[in-house]
Design a protein around this motif. Structure first.
Motif, PDB file in Angstrom:
ATOM      1  N   TRP A  88     -25.903  14.070 -24.309  1.00  0.00           N
ATOM      2  CA  TRP A  88     -25.186  13.219 -25.263  1.00  0.00           C
ATOM      3  C   TRP A  88     -26.020  12.979 -26.515  1.00  0.00           C
ATOM      4  CZ3 TRP A  88     -20.811  13.736 -23.108  1.00  0.00           C
ATOM      5  CH2 TRP A  88     -20.696  13.701 -21.713  1.00  0.00           C
ATOM      6  N   ARG A  89     -27.321  12.903 -26.335  1.00  0.00           N
ATOM      7  CA  ARG A  89     -28.228  12.706 -27.473  1.00  0.00           C
ATOM      8  C   ARG A  89     -28.209  13.921 -28.398  1.00  0.00           C
ATOM      9  NH1 ARG A  89     -31.775  10.988 -24.563  1.00  0.00           N
ATOM     10  NH2 ARG A  89     -33.005  12.866 -24.167  1.00  0.00           N
ATOM     11  N   ARG A  90     -28.153  15.105 -27.805  1.00  0.00           N
ATOM     12  CA  ARG A  90     -28.118  16.323 -28.630  1.00  0.00           C
ATOM     13  C   ARG A  90     -26.840  16.392 -29.454  1.00  0.00           C
ATOM     14  NH1 ARG A  90     -30.573  18.450 -23.972  1.00  0.00           N
ATOM     15  NH2 ARG A  90     -28.594  19.231 -23.130  1.00  0.00           N
ATOM     16  N   TYR A  91     -25.711  15.973 -28.868  1.00  0.00           N
ATOM     17  CA  TYR A  91     -24.469  15.929 -29.652  1.00  0.00           C
ATOM     18  C   TYR A  91     -24.623  14.972 -30.838  1.00  0.00           C
ATOM     19  CZ  TYR A  91     -21.807  18.439 -26.061  1.00  0.00           C
ATOM     20  OH  TYR A  91     -21.331  19.391 -25.195  1.00  0.00           O
ATOM     21  N   HIS A  92     -25.192  13.808 -30.591  1.00  0.00           N
ATOM     22  CA  HIS A  92     -25.307  12.789 -31.632  1.00  0.00           C
ATOM     23  C   HIS A  92     -26.212  13.262 -32.773  1.00  0.00           C
ATOM     24  CE1 HIS A  92     -25.112   8.777 -33.318  1.00  0.00           C
ATOM     25  NE2 HIS A  92     -26.426   8.738 -33.384  1.00  0.00           N
ATOM     26  N   TYR A  93     -27.290  13.957 -32.436  1.00  0.00           N
ATOM     27  CA  TYR A  93     -28.244  14.406 -33.449  1.00  0.00           C
ATOM     28  C   TYR A  93     -27.969  15.832 -33.948  1.00  0.00           C
ATOM     29  CZ  TYR A  93     -31.103  10.287 -32.510  1.00  0.00           C
ATOM     30  OH  TYR A  93     -31.550   9.010 -32.386  1.00  0.00           O
ATOM     31  N   HIS A  94     -26.870  16.404 -33.524  1.00  0.00           N
ATOM     32  CA  HIS A  94     -26.488  17.760 -33.951  1.00  0.00           C
ATOM     33  C   HIS A  94     -27.570  18.782 -33.592  1.00  0.00           C
ATOM     34  CE1 HIS A  94     -23.195  16.604 -37.106  1.00  0.00           C
ATOM     35  NE2 HIS A  94     -23.119  15.892 -35.994  1.00  0.00           N
ATOM     36  N   THR A  95     -28.100  18.672 -32.410  1.00  0.00           N
ATOM     37  CA  THR A  95     -29.127  19.618 -31.950  1.00  0.00           C
ATOM     38  C   THR A  95     -28.694  20.297 -30.661  1.00  0.00           C
ATOM     39  OG1 THR A  95     -30.280  17.816 -30.764  1.00  0.00           O
ATOM     40  CG2 THR A  95     -31.007  18.318 -33.015  1.00  0.00           C
ATOM     41  N   TRP A  96     -27.367  20.419 -30.466  1.00  0.00           N
ATOM     42  CA  TRP A  96     -26.885  21.031 -29.231  1.00  0.00           C
ATOM     43  C   TRP A  96     -27.289  22.505 -29.184  1.00  0.00           C
ATOM     44  CZ3 TRP A  96     -23.465  18.929 -32.871  1.00  0.00           C
ATOM     45  CH2 TRP A  96     -22.803  19.843 -33.694  1.00  0.00           C
ATOM     46  N   ASN A  97     -27.310  23.055 -27.988  1.00  0.00           N
ATOM     47  CA  ASN A  97     -27.778  24.424 -27.785  1.00  0.00           C
ATOM     48  C   ASN A  97     -26.933  25.102 -26.723  1.00  0.00           C
ATOM     49  OD1 ASN A  97     -28.735  23.483 -25.245  1.00  0.00           O
ATOM     50  ND2 ASN A  97     -30.623  22.765 -26.231  1.00  0.00           N
ATOM     51  N   ALA A  98     -27.391  26.271 -26.265  1.00  0.00           N
ATOM     52  CA  ALA A  98     -26.617  27.054 -25.298  1.00  0.00           C
ATOM     53  C   ALA A  98     -26.397  26.301 -23.992  1.00  0.00           C
ATOM     54  CB  ALA A  98     -27.332  28.376 -25.016  1.00  0.00           C
ATOM     55  N   GLU A  99     -27.293  25.385 -23.671  1.00  0.00           N
ATOM     56  CA  GLU A  99     -27.127  24.608 -22.449  1.00  0.00           C
ATOM     57  C   GLU A  99     -25.905  23.698 -22.515  1.00  0.00           C
ATOM     58  OE1 GLU A  99     -30.657  22.412 -21.693  1.00  0.00           O
ATOM     59  OE2 GLU A  99     -31.978  24.157 -21.751  1.00  0.00           O
ATOM     60  N   ASP A 100     -25.471  23.378 -23.703  1.00  0.00           N
ATOM     61  CA  ASP A 100     -24.325  22.490 -23.887  1.00  0.00           C
ATOM     62  C   ASP A 100     -23.024  23.256 -24.082  1.00  0.00           C
ATOM     63  OD1 ASP A 100     -26.068  20.189 -23.902  1.00  0.00           O
ATOM     64  OD2 ASP A 100     -26.655  20.792 -25.927  1.00  0.00           O
ATOM     65  N   GLY A 101     -23.024  24.525 -23.727  1.00  0.00           N
ATOM     66  CA  GLY A 101     -21.859  25.362 -23.996  1.00  0.00           C
ATOM     67  C   GLY A 101     -20.659  25.104 -23.106  1.00  0.00           C
ATOM     68  N   THR A 102     -20.850  24.343 -22.019  1.00  0.00           N
ATOM     69  CA  THR A 102     -19.751  24.128 -21.080  1.00  0.00           C
ATOM     70  C   THR A 102     -18.582  23.416 -21.741  1.00  0.00           C
ATOM     71  OG1 THR A 102     -21.295  24.020 -19.224  1.00  0.00           O
ATOM     72  CG2 THR A 102     -19.087  23.136 -18.877  1.00  0.00           C
ATOM     73  N   ASP A 103     -18.859  22.333 -22.469  1.00  0.00           N
ATOM     74  CA  ASP A 103     -17.785  21.608 -23.145  1.00  0.00           C
ATOM     75  C   ASP A 103     -17.086  22.491 -24.173  1.00  0.00           C
ATOM     76  OD1 ASP A 103     -18.013  19.119 -21.841  1.00  0.00           O
ATOM     77  OD2 ASP A 103     -19.701  18.553 -23.112  1.00  0.00           O
ATOM     78  N   ILE A 104     -17.866  23.271 -24.887  1.00  0.00           N
ATOM     79  CA  ILE A 104     -17.299  24.161 -25.908  1.00  0.00           C
ATOM     80  C   ILE A 104     -16.405  25.216 -25.259  1.00  0.00           C
ATOM     81  CG2 ILE A 104     -17.861  25.821 -27.724  1.00  0.00           C
ATOM     82  CD1 ILE A 104     -20.502  24.253 -28.115  1.00  0.00           C
ATOM     83  N   LEU A 105     -16.877  25.783 -24.148  1.00  0.00           N
ATOM     84  CA  LEU A 105     -16.086  26.785 -23.431  1.00  0.00           C
ATOM     85  C   LEU A 105     -14.800  26.164 -22.891  1.00  0.00           C
ATOM     86  CD1 LEU A 105     -15.944  29.693 -22.324  1.00  0.00           C
ATOM     87  CD2 LEU A 105     -17.093  28.866 -20.260  1.00  0.00           C
ATOM     88  N   TYR A 106     -14.890  24.961 -22.334  1.00  0.00           N
ATOM     89  CA  TYR A 106     -13.701  24.287 -21.823  1.00  0.00           C
ATOM     90  C   TYR A 106     -12.698  24.015 -22.935  1.00  0.00           C
ATOM     91  CZ  TYR A 106     -15.784  23.389 -17.218  1.00  0.00           C
ATOM     92  OH  TYR A 106     -16.323  23.522 -15.963  1.00  0.00           O
ATOM     93  N   LEU A 107     -13.186  23.624 -24.107  1.00  0.00           N
ATOM     94  CA  LEU A 107     -12.289  23.357 -25.226  1.00  0.00           C
ATOM     95  C   LEU A 107     -11.560  24.627 -25.643  1.00  0.00           C
ATOM     96  CD1 LEU A 107     -11.328  21.222 -27.308  1.00  0.00           C
ATOM     97  CD2 LEU A 107     -13.124  22.077 -28.831  1.00  0.00           C
ATOM     98  N   TRP A 108     -12.292  25.723 -25.773  1.00  0.00           N
ATOM     99  CA  TRP A 108     -11.703  27.018 -26.162  1.00  0.00           C
ATOM    100  C   TRP A 108     -10.710  27.487 -25.105  1.00  0.00           C
ATOM    101  CZ3 TRP A 108     -12.284  30.515 -30.290  1.00  0.00           C
ATOM    102  CH2 TRP A 108     -11.838  31.818 -30.066  1.00  0.00           C
ATOM    103  N   ASN A 109     -11.161  27.558 -23.860  1.00  0.00           N
ATOM    104  CA  ASN A 109     -10.296  28.057 -22.784  1.00  0.00           C
ATOM    105  C   ASN A 109      -9.089  27.148 -22.570  1.00  0.00           C
ATOM    106  OD1 ASN A 109     -11.981  30.211 -22.332  1.00  0.00           O
ATOM    107  ND2 ASN A 109     -12.973  29.342 -20.535  1.00  0.00           N
ATOM    108  N   GLY A 110      -9.308  25.849 -22.645  1.00  0.00           N
ATOM    109  CA  GLY A 110      -8.212  24.905 -22.415  1.00  0.00           C
ATOM    110  C   GLY A 110      -7.075  25.086 -23.391  1.00  0.00           C
ATOM    111  N   GLN A 111      -7.396  25.308 -24.666  1.00  0.00           N
ATOM    112  CA  GLN A 111      -6.335  25.483 -25.663  1.00  0.00           C
ATOM    113  C   GLN A 111      -5.573  26.784 -25.426  1.00  0.00           C
ATOM    114  OE1 GLN A 111      -6.139  22.573 -27.437  1.00  0.00           O
ATOM    115  NE2 GLN A 111      -7.964  22.242 -26.164  1.00  0.00           N
ATOM    116  N   TYR A 112      -6.285  27.856 -25.123  1.00  0.00           N
ATOM    117  CA  TYR A 112      -5.601  29.135 -24.919  1.00  0.00           C
ATOM    118  C   TYR A 112      -4.808  29.166 -23.613  1.00  0.00           C
ATOM    119  CZ  TYR A 112      -7.232  31.498 -29.057  1.00  0.00           C
ATOM    120  OH  TYR A 112      -7.415  31.867 -30.368  1.00  0.00           O
TER     121      TYR A 112
END
Length: 306
Positions: A88-112
Motif C-alpha cells: 500500500w505504501r508503494r502505491y501511495h508513493y508511486h513506487t510500485w513494481n512487478a511484485e504489485d502486478g496482481t492488482d493490475i492483472l486483475y483489473l485488466w483481466n476483469g474488464q475483458y
C-alpha cells in the motif's frame, strides 16, 4: 451349423443397417449451453444480469489502483497489520513494481472478462425471438443497450487505466476483433458512439421517488453520466478538449433531460442502507448483506466504502 452362422450374420447385418438409419444426436440434460438455456423470460434476465454481477466484482481492483495512487485515500499500517510487504505504501508513493502486478492483472483481466460476457449476451439476444419469451422487440433492444452500456463502461475503465487496448466486440466472430492494441482515439470513439446510441435506447427515469425501480439498470442518465466522464478526461486520453460537451451533458442531467434526479439534503444519503430510494444515485449495483457475495464477502465494501 453353416446355415445358422449365415442366419446369425444376416441378423447382425440387419441390426447394423438399422442402427445406421437411427438419429444418434443426443439431448443433453447434464450440461447447459445456449441452445438449451433460454426457455423462459427469467432465463433472458439471468443472462443479462450476469455481466453486471461481474462488473460489481471488479470494483475492488479499480478502487485500489485509482484511489490509493491518488491523494484522497491512504491505507496505513495498524499496529503491525496491513503492511502487506509495503504494497500500500508503494502505491501511495508511486513506487510500485512487478511484485504489485496482481492488482493490475486483475483489473485488466476483469474488464475483458466482462466485455466477453457482454458480447456473448448481445449476440445471443440477436439470435432469439422475443415473442417466444413473452417479450417485445423493444424489451430486447433495452436488454442489448444495457449490455452495450456496461461494455462501454468496461472499456472506459481500460482506457483510463491502460490507454492502449485491444478492441473486442464479438464473442462468436473473432474476425471482428483486433489482435493488437488500438490507438486511444479509436477506443475513445468506440465508447463515445456506443454511449450516444444507447442514450436513445435506454429507459428514462420518469419521476422522483422511483429510483428503486431502475436500481441496477442503466438508464439514459446513466449512459449520459459515462459520457460526462469520457469527455471530462478527453484531453488526457486523446489530447482533445471536450469540456464544452462535458458541461452540456452535465447541464442536461441537472435539467432532467434524461429523467428527474436531485441532490439529497444529506451528504451520506447516497451511501446509506436505503440508498435504493435516493434520487441522487444515477446508477448503483443492488447489494445486501447475506444476499450478494461481492458486497461484504467479496470485500468490495471493505476496500471501497470506508
Amino acid at each position: 451349423m453353416k446355415s445358422k452362422l449365415i442366419q446369425y450374420a444376416f441378423v447382425l447385418l440387419a441390426l447394423t443397417m438399422g442402427c445406421a438409419c437411427t438419429d444418434l444426436d443426443e439431448t443433453l440434460y447434464s450440461s447447459v449451453a445456449t441452445k438449451n438455456f433460454y426457455n423462459t423470460k427469467s432465463d433472458i434476465e439471468r443472462a443479462v444480469a450476469r455481466p453486471f454481477e461481474h462488473a460489481f466484482a471488479t470494483i475492488k481492483e479499480r478502487q485500489v489502483l485509482q484511489e490509493l495512487t491518488a491523494d484522497q485515500l491512504i491505507t496505513p499500517t495498524r499496529d503491525g497489520w496491513w503492511d502487506d510487504g509495503g504494497r500500500w505504501r508503494r502505491y501511495h508513493y508511486h513506487t510500485w513494481n512487478a511484485e504489485d502486478g496482481t492488482d493490475i492483472l486483475y483489473l485488466w483481466n476483469g474488464q475483458y472478462q466482462g466485455i466477453g460476457q457482454c458480447n456473448y449476451v448481445i449476440e445471443d439476444l440477436e439470435s432469439l425471438d422475443p415473442a417466444k419469451f413473452g417479450l417485445t422487440e423493444s424489451d430486447f433492444n433495452d436488454y442489448k443497450a444495457q449490455c452495450r452500456t456496461l461494455r462501454a463502461m468496461f472499456y472506459l475503465t481500460l482506457l483510463d487505466a491502460f490507454r492502449n487496448c485491444p478492441l473486442v466486440v464479438s464473442f462468436n466472430d473473432k474476425t471482428e476483433n483486433t489482435d493488437y492494441q488500438v490507438a486511444p482515439k479509436e477506443l475513445f470513439t468506440f465508447i463515445e458512439n456506443e454511449l450516444k446510441d444507447c442514450v436513445n435506447k435506454l429507459a428514462r427515469k420518469e419521476s422522483l421517488g422511483t429510483q428503486a425501480l431502475v436500481q441496477g439498470k442503466w438508464t439514459q442518465a446513466g449512459a449520459a453520466a459515462l459520457l460526462v466522464r469520457l469527455y471530462l478526461n478527453a484531453e488526457v486520453y486523446i489530447g482533445e478538449e471536450r469540456y464544452d460537451d462535458c458541461a452540456r451533458l452535465c447541464q442536461n442531467i441537472l435539467d432532467g433531460v434524461y429523467g428527474p434526479y436531485e441532490v439529497s439534503d444529506r451528504w451520506d444519503a447516497a451511501f446509506d442502507w436505503d440508498n435504493n430510494t435516493c434520487d441522487e444515485v444515477i446508477f448503483g449495483y443492488p447489494a445486501s448483506s447475506g444476499y450478494s457475495y461481492w458486497h461484504y464477502s467479496g470485500d468490495v465494501y471493505w476496500y471501497a466504502v470506508p
